[in-house]
Design a protein around this motif. Sequence first.
Motif, short mmCIF file in Angstrom:
data_model
loop_
_atom_site.label_atom_id
_atom_site.label_comp_id
_atom_site.label_asym_id
_atom_site.label_seq_id
_atom_site.Cartn_x
_atom_site.Cartn_y
_atom_site.Cartn_z
N THR A 116 -86.26 -28.70 -54.48
CA THR A 116 -87.04 -29.62 -53.65
C THR A 116 -87.71 -30.74 -54.45
N THR A 117 -87.28 -30.93 -55.70
CA THR A 117 -87.90 -31.96 -56.54
C THR A 117 -87.86 -33.33 -55.86
N LYS A 118 -88.93 -34.11 -56.05
CA LYS A 118 -88.97 -35.47 -55.51
C LYS A 118 -88.21 -36.44 -56.39
N ASN A 119 -87.92 -36.03 -57.62
CA ASN A 119 -87.18 -36.89 -58.55
C ASN A 119 -85.68 -36.64 -58.37
N ARG A 120 -85.16 -37.12 -57.26
CA ARG A 120 -83.75 -36.94 -56.94
C ARG A 120 -83.25 -38.21 -56.27
N TYR A 121 -82.05 -38.64 -56.65
CA TYR A 121 -81.41 -39.76 -55.95
C TYR A 121 -80.20 -39.23 -55.20
N SER A 122 -80.07 -39.60 -53.92
CA SER A 122 -78.94 -39.18 -53.11
C SER A 122 -78.15 -40.39 -52.63
N LYS A 123 -76.85 -40.32 -52.81
CA LYS A 123 -75.97 -41.46 -52.51
C LYS A 123 -76.11 -41.91 -51.06
N HIS A 124 -76.27 -43.21 -50.88
CA HIS A 124 -76.42 -43.77 -49.53
C HIS A 124 -75.09 -44.29 -48.98
N HIS A 125 -74.39 -45.09 -49.79
CA HIS A 125 -73.18 -45.76 -49.29
C HIS A 125 -71.96 -44.89 -49.60
N LEU A 126 -71.51 -44.16 -48.60
CA LEU A 126 -70.43 -43.20 -48.79
C LEU A 126 -69.06 -43.87 -48.59
N VAL A 127 -68.04 -43.29 -49.24
CA VAL A 127 -66.67 -43.81 -49.13
C VAL A 127 -66.05 -43.30 -47.82
N PRO A 128 -65.63 -44.20 -46.92
CA PRO A 128 -64.99 -43.75 -45.68
C PRO A 128 -63.74 -42.92 -45.97
N PHE A 129 -63.60 -41.81 -45.31
CA PHE A 129 -62.49 -40.87 -45.43
C PHE A 129 -62.52 -40.07 -46.74
N GLY A 130 -63.07 -40.63 -47.81
CA GLY A 130 -63.17 -39.89 -49.07
C GLY A 130 -64.36 -38.95 -49.08
N GLU A 131 -65.53 -39.45 -48.55
CA GLU A 131 -66.75 -38.66 -48.56
C GLU A 131 -67.27 -38.33 -47.16
N TYR A 132 -66.81 -39.09 -46.19
CA TYR A 132 -67.11 -38.74 -44.80
C TYR A 132 -65.98 -39.30 -43.93
N VAL A 133 -65.81 -38.75 -42.76
CA VAL A 133 -64.73 -39.17 -41.86
C VAL A 133 -65.34 -39.86 -40.65
N PRO A 134 -65.10 -41.18 -40.49
CA PRO A 134 -65.56 -41.85 -39.27
C PRO A 134 -64.90 -41.22 -38.04
N LEU A 135 -65.61 -41.17 -36.94
CA LEU A 135 -65.09 -40.55 -35.71
C LEU A 135 -64.56 -39.15 -36.02
N GLU A 136 -65.36 -38.40 -36.74
CA GLU A 136 -64.94 -37.12 -37.30
C GLU A 136 -64.37 -36.16 -36.25
N SER A 137 -65.03 -36.05 -35.10
CA SER A 137 -64.60 -35.08 -34.09
C SER A 137 -63.21 -35.40 -33.55
N LEU A 138 -62.82 -36.68 -33.61
CA LEU A 138 -61.50 -37.08 -33.13
C LEU A 138 -60.43 -36.98 -34.20
N LEU A 139 -60.78 -37.38 -35.44
CA LEU A 139 -59.77 -37.50 -36.49
C LEU A 139 -59.50 -36.21 -37.25
N ARG A 140 -60.52 -35.41 -37.50
CA ARG A 140 -60.31 -34.21 -38.33
C ARG A 140 -59.25 -33.26 -37.76
N PRO A 141 -59.20 -33.06 -36.43
CA PRO A 141 -58.19 -32.13 -35.91
C PRO A 141 -56.75 -32.66 -35.99
N LEU A 142 -56.60 -33.98 -36.25
CA LEU A 142 -55.26 -34.58 -36.17
C LEU A 142 -54.36 -34.22 -37.35
N ASN A 143 -54.93 -34.23 -38.57
CA ASN A 143 -54.06 -34.08 -39.74
C ASN A 143 -54.90 -33.63 -40.93
N SER A 144 -54.28 -32.92 -41.83
CA SER A 144 -54.98 -32.45 -43.03
C SER A 144 -55.36 -33.60 -43.96
#
Length: 383
Positions: free
Chosen positions: A194-222
């Motif tokens: 729970t340290t306050k001295n932590r940086y967490s990435k804000h700008h994520l890579v689409p499809f690499g780190e998160y999936v846009p429209l995840e509920s639609l796309l994830r079931p389609l293909n590995s």
Amino acid sequence: GWVFTGFPWLQFGYTQIDSPFFGIAPIFGITGLTFFTVWASAVIFNFIFALSKKQWNLVSVNALLLLVVGGLSAYAGKVNFVQPKEEKGLTVTLAQGNIEQNLKWDPEYLYATVDIYQKQIFEHLGTSDLIILPESALPTLENAITPFFEALDRVAKEKNTEVMIGTVYRDEQSGKLLNSIVTAGNPDFPYELTTKNRYSKHHLVPFGEYVPLESLLRPLNSVFNLPMSAFQSGDAVQPSFMAKQHAFAPAICYEIIFGEQLRENLKKETDYLLTISNDAWFGDSIGPWQHLQMARMRALELGKPLIRATNTGISVFIDAKGNIEAQAPQFEETTLTHKMVPTEGKTPYAALGNLPIYVLSLIFVLLRGFTTLLKRRLNLSQK
């Protein structure tokens, strides 16, 4: 640069970082440098065209324009907008584990990865002020190996060396999975989840780190189920990340290509820019070198030395003018140690961002509109 989260990879202005026009960057940033690159190209074309048609008045006008921009850049390149703080230098070691991408997230390779980085850390405890590991250096949840971090925290404090580590962290309150950086050995921020001295990435890579429209796309293909592709974003603006009582403005991997985001996280007390990355995805392509070129531009724009720690390279130390001071070889398990001196002060771009180039663009449009209107009125009066 911002539509659909943005992908400003290799704007034209990056071509000028080693050219005589590099001095424009601390004034107008990469957007402004791109503007001048395109504009100067048009002026050169007009100059050649006018020369071929022997339109000497246009030849002289375009030549004058090029001289003005060249003179501005040459002058700006010699101006020191920031000053070094020699008394606050840090001896920093970058740990480059050189973990192949096909092994990085293999659970069976976890202990081998820990062994590599543990060896590199212990070689420099007590001799370096700060040791920096790359993005997601240990391929497991930080929450699952807290005893390792707690033990490292104790040993690092004893040796008066701090260690920055890129981790995969789950916030136990919000449930968010975060790509983050944390320190061990910091007396002001003892290690804990729970340290306050932590940086967490804000700008994520689409499809690499998160999936846009995840509920639609994830079931389609590995193809939409890459390892670690379910991260959530940290805050857009975060407090300074602290180590050895120095303030860092961090950017994890892909974030370093977003100059405005890094500028917004620059504080008055910021000593260094920091980026950690895993460029093993690129293999032996030109990608890591392009990524490095963009990191160099951030240092030049903001007038701050930049430290870049990577998994397979290219790990470097970059000065406030965007020049490489020390560089580790690519695709080698190695460490790189160098003394970095922070700077104080602000470049015009750090203070004003893209506002000057927007104002200049507006002035150009208004001037063009005014001259066009004036010509029409003159033509009408002559008729």
